[in-house]
Design a protein around this motif. Structure first.
Motif, PDB file in Angstrom:
ATOM      1  N   LYS A  37       0.863  -1.184   0.000  1.00 53.71           N
ATOM      2  CA  LYS A  37       0.000   0.000   0.000  1.00 53.71           C
ATOM      3  C   LYS A  37       0.896   1.229   0.000  1.00 53.71           C
ATOM      4  O   LYS A  37       1.449   1.617   1.025  1.00 53.71           O
ATOM      5  N   ASN A  38       1.086   1.801  -1.189  1.00 54.70           N
ATOM      6  CA  ASN A  38       1.915   2.991  -1.336  1.00 54.70           C
ATOM      7  C   ASN A  38       1.055   4.155  -1.796  1.00 54.70           C
ATOM      8  O   ASN A  38       0.135   3.987  -2.606  1.00 54.70           O
ATOM      9  N   PHE A  39       1.366   5.326  -1.292  1.00 54.47           N
ATOM     10  CA  PHE A  39       0.652   6.538  -1.703  1.00 54.47           C
ATOM     11  C   PHE A  39       1.669   7.648  -1.916  1.00 54.47           C
ATOM     12  O   PHE A  39       2.555   7.867  -1.078  1.00 54.47           O
ATOM     13  N   SER A  40       1.538   8.331  -3.059  1.00 53.79           N
ATOM     14  CA  SER A  40       2.455   9.443  -3.330  1.00 53.79           C
ATOM     15  C   SER A  40       1.693  10.623  -3.914  1.00 53.79           C
ATOM     16  O   SER A  40       0.739  10.452  -4.690  1.00 53.79           O
ATOM     17  N   ILE A  41       2.137  11.796  -3.522  1.00 54.37           N
ATOM     18  CA  ILE A  41       1.549  13.040  -4.018  1.00 54.37           C
ATOM     19  C   ILE A  41       2.665  14.072  -4.078  1.00 54.37           C
ATOM     20  O   ILE A  41       3.537  14.106  -3.205  1.00 54.37           O
ATOM     21  N   MET A  42       2.659  14.872  -5.127  1.00 54.26           N
ATOM     22  CA  MET A  42       3.692  15.874  -5.326  1.00 54.26           C
ATOM     23  C   MET A  42       3.187  17.256  -4.916  1.00 54.26           C
ATOM     24  O   MET A  42       2.084  17.658  -5.292  1.00 54.26           O
ATOM     25  N   MET A  43       3.987  17.962  -4.166  1.00 48.51           N
ATOM     26  CA  MET A  43       3.665  19.341  -3.845  1.00 48.51           C
ATOM     27  C   MET A  43       3.906  20.202  -5.085  1.00 48.51           C
ATOM     28  O   MET A  43       5.000  20.186  -5.637  1.00 48.51           O
ATOM     29  N   THR A  59      -4.595  24.573  -1.558  1.00 47.46           N
ATOM     30  CA  THR A  59      -3.906  23.435  -2.171  1.00 47.46           C
ATOM     31  C   THR A  59      -3.213  22.580  -1.123  1.00 47.46           C
ATOM     32  O   THR A  59      -3.372  21.352  -1.071  1.00 47.46           O
ATOM     33  N   PHE A  60      -2.437  23.223  -0.257  1.00 44.43           N
ATOM     34  CA  PHE A  60      -1.628  22.464   0.694  1.00 44.43           C
ATOM     35  C   PHE A  60      -2.473  21.888   1.836  1.00 44.43           C
ATOM     36  O   PHE A  60      -2.126  20.844   2.386  1.00 44.43           O
ATOM     37  N   HIS A 519      -4.912   9.905 -10.413  1.00 43.00           N
ATOM     38  CA  HIS A 519      -6.026  10.812 -10.170  1.00 43.00           C
ATOM     39  C   HIS A 519      -5.529  12.251 -10.169  1.00 43.00           C
ATOM     40  O   HIS A 519      -4.432  12.531  -9.657  1.00 43.00           O
ATOM     41  N   ILE A 520      -6.339  13.156 -10.738  1.00 44.76           N
ATOM     42  CA  ILE A 520      -5.996  14.573 -10.804  1.00 44.76           C
ATOM     43  C   ILE A 520      -7.173  15.368 -10.248  1.00 44.76           C
ATOM     44  O   ILE A 520      -8.261  15.367 -10.821  1.00 44.76           O
ATOM     45  N   TYR A 521      -6.945  16.010  -9.110  1.00 42.07           N
ATOM     46  CA  TYR A 521      -7.997  16.817  -8.471  1.00 42.07           C
ATOM     47  C   TYR A 521      -7.663  18.290  -8.702  1.00 42.07           C
ATOM     48  O   TYR A 521      -6.609  18.771  -8.276  1.00 42.07           O
ATOM     49  N   LEU A 522      -8.552  18.986  -9.390  1.00 37.85           N
ATOM     50  CA  LEU A 522      -8.356  20.408  -9.669  1.00 37.85           C
ATOM     51  C   LEU A 522      -9.365  21.212  -8.856  1.00 37.85           C
ATOM     52  O   LEU A 522     -10.572  21.075  -9.051  1.00 37.85           O
ATOM     53  N   HIS A 523      -8.856  22.005  -7.946  1.00 40.27           N
ATOM     54  CA  HIS A 523      -9.766  22.791  -7.119  1.00 40.27           C
ATOM     55  C   HIS A 523     -10.006  24.165  -7.732  1.00 40.27           C
ATOM     56  O   HIS A 523      -9.253  24.630  -8.594  1.00 40.27           O
ATOM     57  N   ALA A 524     -11.072  24.798  -7.279  1.00 40.71           N
ATOM     58  CA  ALA A 524     -11.475  26.090  -7.819  1.00 40.71           C
ATOM     59  C   ALA A 524     -10.766  27.220  -7.072  1.00 40.71           C
ATOM     60  O   ALA A 524      -9.831  27.001  -6.303  1.00 40.71           O
ATOM     61  N   LEU A 525     -11.233  28.454  -7.305  1.00 36.28           N
ATOM     62  CA  LEU A 525     -10.620  29.630  -6.692  1.00 36.28           C
ATOM     63  C   LEU A 525     -11.193  29.886  -5.299  1.00 36.28           C
ATOM     64  O   LEU A 525     -12.316  29.515  -4.998  1.00 36.28           O
ATOM     65  N   VAL A 526     -10.395  30.552  -4.487  1.00 27.02           N
ATOM     66  CA  VAL A 526     -10.904  31.078  -3.226  1.00 27.02           C
ATOM     67  C   VAL A 526     -11.236  32.553  -3.463  1.00 27.02           C
ATOM     68  O   VAL A 526     -10.375  33.338  -3.848  1.00 27.02           O
ATOM     69  N   ARG A 527     -12.497  32.903  -3.265  1.00 28.18           N
ATOM     70  CA  ARG A 527     -12.955  34.279  -3.466  1.00 28.18           C
ATOM     71  C   ARG A 527     -13.360  34.883  -2.125  1.00 28.18           C
ATOM     72  O   ARG A 527     -13.391  34.193  -1.100  1.00 28.18           O
ATOM     73  N   ASP A 528     -13.699  36.171  -2.144  1.00 25.03           N
ATOM     74  CA  ASP A 528     -14.149  36.788  -0.903  1.00 25.03           C
ATOM     75  C   ASP A 528     -15.603  36.408  -0.640  1.00 25.03           C
ATOM     76  O   ASP A 528     -16.234  35.668  -1.410  1.00 25.03           O
TER      77      ASP A 528
END
Length: 875
Positions: A37-43, A59-60, A519-528
């Motif tokens: 069971k290996n898991f990797s993610i790139m910053m 993101t982080f 898997h590629i997770y693309l998040h949206a913008l942070v707005r006010d």
């Protein structure tokens, strides 16, 4: 426990312990690791010039949540950290520093400038990573990389030389996007913005003196490079002039009128100037018609000898001077206001020019297999609609310009021989002689590679690829590459889908034979809070470090996570942060209550839950665990956070703790369950969960193992019998509380209440009575199978309750409700009269009508409830 939790002290202390013990490294959870069971993610490597902004924080935070979850779930986990050299951005910063000192990079020379850039990198890279530590993120810091460190420099050369030798990196004179400050840019480094400009209609006289054609342009300063005038071959207005000669205004150079289907007959005058060296479309026309390519300004945007008397002027500053001269000489027909899009450099915001220059390009064929494999499902997008955007852009892909006219970056590993003009790419740091003629009169290309070229290798270069002096057919596959490539997941903002993600896909497939991510997770913008994009000019920027200081890292992280619905922008506000501050207070107070009743609590694993309340809360924890896991496995971070929030606040605190006041024997059970819920919450709020876990264990982090390497909760069976019993208990409590409100006894203790529930055994009734009595504030609770006369009643989902009214004076209550009924009736009559008045309805604004209709519906609803209460009391 003290009266309050001090996050600033706790967070700094805990993070230091975590890092010193190596909890972030791949073998930190060895005791719970499961085989294979290996898991990797790139910053996504932040720029060394940068400061943590709210987009980084999102993101982080999401990356850290999934990393902590996988680590606790028994995966051998690598979260690869690092920073990016950010070629243009860093060079701009250092150049500004030099200007402030009264000098320039040219004056100090390349070698000295690079020393200054490296010094700045050392200073600023630490700033970003220290800010990330403030957020509580847990990457493998001991493996931190930099896109220009020694190993990655080797990787970049390996990739470049291979593609060069395969003919997939080529050099030639191409039209590129040119910033007169930063040099060549790729297509996606150009930001197109609406610009309020002008349309200049200019007379181009026929060479034979028989008249003129009218040409409209937004860029009169480039007309010195015109080598044709163009009309559509089917435009009847101009059929007779095709092939004729015209003279360019002021300079009198003759060019021909040509026909090409590129011309839009409906736009402007239908006559178009052709400037092949300064317009992307004209460049293609010039090649089709074999026109001359005349460049009229240099790399800095300074007009040259082709501009005649205007030589030496900067292109944009020259525009008004040229137009005035054309007006004075009678060549301007008219000038119109014209809104159009203008390309700007994404870094310095300078207006970008189409410019012919000798540059290095990666051929678009490199991307072919990655596109095919992505569409075959070998990489999955979250949310899935992003594959459409990916395909749209990749479908129009052009060769990628990778050379940059900078000093800071990976210098292109190509050498040239002055003696025999030989050119070759080399893996060596310094070539000594030409491999063809053995001459030592050689030099290296002065340009550097686009920053995104090295970043495109990040998923495998950081794992050891290309670090040795090996050829492509003897690819060294390190243990890291075997374990962690392809990466399990990529999380980043959608705005760098093409800058970075697509390029990693093409490079990963090219060099590793596999796409770099599953898997590629693309998040949206942070707005006010109003949905506006944050900017300094609007004054609505939220600095994440300020929020950490004011609230805590946990609160900021949880607020971002619970707001991060897939595919939707996040609206960030102080109200949301305050709401989650309340959540941390709730956690702290729950732990304090438990600790008031026992010194320490066991871990749930191996502990036998014996109380009925404990078994019920354990069942609810199991439900929350199953749901949270399912959400995390699908990267529905907001749903996972919501599930955990609801369990801890609504179920454990609002019910579990309150019910325990009627069953002191359940406290130890609840403490064990609460500790387990801290593990469930830990990936989202690492600091307070660590603190509370140890407080309730009677230990401290300094003397025991961290919660972050404990096993993540796993779902077990739902206890249907316990669930059913406590659903009845809570339903009865709510029902009695509602009935008490009817007789104005909401918070008072009453003598007696009856509960009507079918099918209970005597034992079950006796088990339920203490809980109902305590929380509903009733001295005596009796179960009945009959309706109770002379009482007020309430019917709920699972039961009916009765409060006897013999000892209650109902008269003032009935009087109050009657007056409420009469007042509401007057309001209803008034609103009905207005809405039935045709004249009012015809003339009133729509929003007024809508408010009145809503008010009427609300009044009718309230009256129905009042009448229902009155009927209950009168019966």
């Amino acid at each position: 426990m003290s009266n309050s939790y001090e996050p600033s002290i706790t967070e700094e202390k805990f993070y230091k312990i975590w890092e010193e013990r190596g909890y972030f490294e791949i073998d930190s959870n060895k005791s719970i690791q499961e085989n294979d069971k290996n898991f990797s993610i790139m910053m996504p490597p932040p720029n060394v010039t940068g400061r943590l902004h709210i987009g980084h924080a999102l993101t982080f935070t999401l990356q850290d949540i999934i990393t902590r979850y996988k680590r606790m779930d028994g995966y051998k986990t690598l979260w690869q950290p690092g920073t990016d050299h950010a070629g243009i951005a860093t060079q701009n910063v250092v150049e500004k520093q030099l200007l402030a000192e009264g000098t320039t990079k040219e004056e100090i020379g390349r070698e000295e400038f690079l020393k200054r850039a490296w010094a700045w990198k050392e200073e600023s890279a630490g700033i970003m990573t220290s800010q990330l530590r403030k957020m509580g993120v847990s990457p493998a810091w001991k493996r931190e990389r930099f896109t220009m460190d020694e190993g990655l420099q080797k990787s970049v050369k390996e990739a470049f030389v291979h593609l060069y030798n395969e003919g997939l990196i080529v050099r030639g004179n191409y039209m590129v996007n040119w910033c007169t400050h930063d040099g060549a840019l790729s297509d996606i480094e150009v930001e197109h913005e609406d610009h309020e400009g002008k349309f200049y209609h200019i007379k181009y006289p026929f060479a034979d003196g028989s008249g003129y054609v009218e040409v409209a342009t937004t860029r009169p300063e480039t007309y010195f490079g015109d080598t044709a005038v163009m009309v559509h071959p089917d435009d009847a207005r101009y059929k007779d002039i095709i092939g004729k000669k015209i003279r360019l205004p002021l300079i009198n150079r003759e060019v021909s009128i040509i026909a090409d289907e590129h011309v839009d007959m409906e736009f402007g005058t239908g006559v178009v100037k052709v400037t092949p060296a300064h317009d992307q479309n004209d460049y293609e026309v010039g090649k089709r018609h074999d026109l001359e390519f005349i460049t009229v300004f240099d790399e800095k945007g300074i007009l040259n000898e082709y501009a005649g008397e205007f030589q030496g002027l900067e292109r944009l500053e020259a525009r008004d001077v040229i137009v005035k001269k054309l007006q004075d000489e009678g060549f301007i027909v008219k000038i119109e206001e014209h809104k159009h899009q203008v390309g700007h450099c994404y870094r310095c915001k300078n207006i970008v020019e189409p410019y012919i220059s000798k540059q290095w390009f990666v051929r678009k064929e490199v991307a072919r297999k990655s596109i095919e494999k992505t569409n075959n499902g070998e990489a999955k997008f979250f949310p899935p609609h992003w594959i459409n955007s990916y395909n749209s852009w990749m479908g129009d892909l052009r060769d990628w310009c990778i050379s940059r006219q900078l000093w800071w970056g990976h210098q292109i590993p190509v050498f040239y021989c002055n003696k025999c003009n030989h050119e070759w790419a080399s893996l060596k740091e310094n070539e000594q002689e030409c491999p063809k003629c053995k001459s030592s009169d050689i030099y290296q290309d002065l340009d550097v590679l686009d920053t995104w070229f090295s970043s495109a290798l990040w998923p495998f270069s950081t794992l050891g690829w290309g670090h040795g002096d090996v050829s492509m057919d003897k690819l060294f596959k390190s243990e890291d590459l075997q374990n962690f490539y392809p990466n399990s997941l990529l999380i980043t903002g959608f705005d760098i889908l093409f800058f970075w993600v697509a390029r990693m896909m093409m490079m990963g497939e090219t060099f590793m034979g596999e796409l770099p991510f599953k898997h590629i997770y693309l998040h949206a913008l942070v707005r006010d809070e109003h949905g506006q994009k944050m900017s300094k000019s609007k004054g609505n920027v939220i600095d994440p470090l300020d929020m950490v200081e004011k609230y805590s890292a946990d609160i900021l992280r949880f607020t971002l996570a619970i707001s991060a619905a897939q595919g939707r922008d996040i609206r960030m506000s102080q109200d949301k942060l305050e709401q989650n501050r309340n959540f941390t207070n709730k956690l702290y107070n729950a732990a304090k209550f438990l600790q008031m009743n026992a010194d320490a609590f066991p871990d749930l694993k191996g502990f036998c839950i014996e109380s009925s309340l404990g078994r019920y809360m354990l069942s609810r924890l199991n439900v929350a665990t199953a749901e949270a896991r399912a959400c995390l496995d699908e990267y529905r971070f907001n749903d996972a956070a919501t599930v955990i929030y609801r369990f801890i606040w609504n179920e454990f605190c609002d019910w579990g703790i309150e019910l325990s006041k009627a069953d002191k024997g359940s406290i130890i059970d609840l403490g064990a369950i609460f500790k387990e819920s801290m593990k469930l919450l830990h990936p989202f709020m690492p600091f307070i969960t660590e603190y509370l876990y140890h407080e309730l264990s009677g230990t401290s982090l300094e003397e025991s193992e961290s919660i972050m390497v404990k096993k993540y909760p796993y779902k077990t069976k739902k206890r249907l019998k316990d669930e059913a019993r406590f659903e009845l208990i809570m339903d009865a409590i709510i029902s009695i509380r509602r009935a008490k409100i009817l007789v104005d006894l909401a918070n008072q203790k009453i003598q007696k209440a009856y509960v009507k529930i079918d099918g209970l055994s005597d034992k079950e009734e006796e088990m339920m009575k203490p809980f109902i009595s305590k929380l509903a504030k009733v001295e005596i609770v009796e179960f009945t199978q009959n309706k109770i006369q002379n009482s007020v009643s309430d019917i709920s989902q699972k039961c009916e309750t009765f409060i006897p009214t013999e000892s209650i004076d109902l008269a003032p209550i009935i009087t109050r409700l009657t007056k409420q009924d009469e007042k509401l009736q007057k309001e209803i009559d008034k609103l009905n009269n207005m809405l039935n008045n045709e004249r009012f309805v015809a003339n009133a604004p729509q929003d007024v009508l809508e408010k009145n209709r809503e008010a009427l519906a609300d009044a009718i609803n309230k009256q129905e409830k009042v009448i229902e209460q009155l009927n209950s009391l009168k019966n």
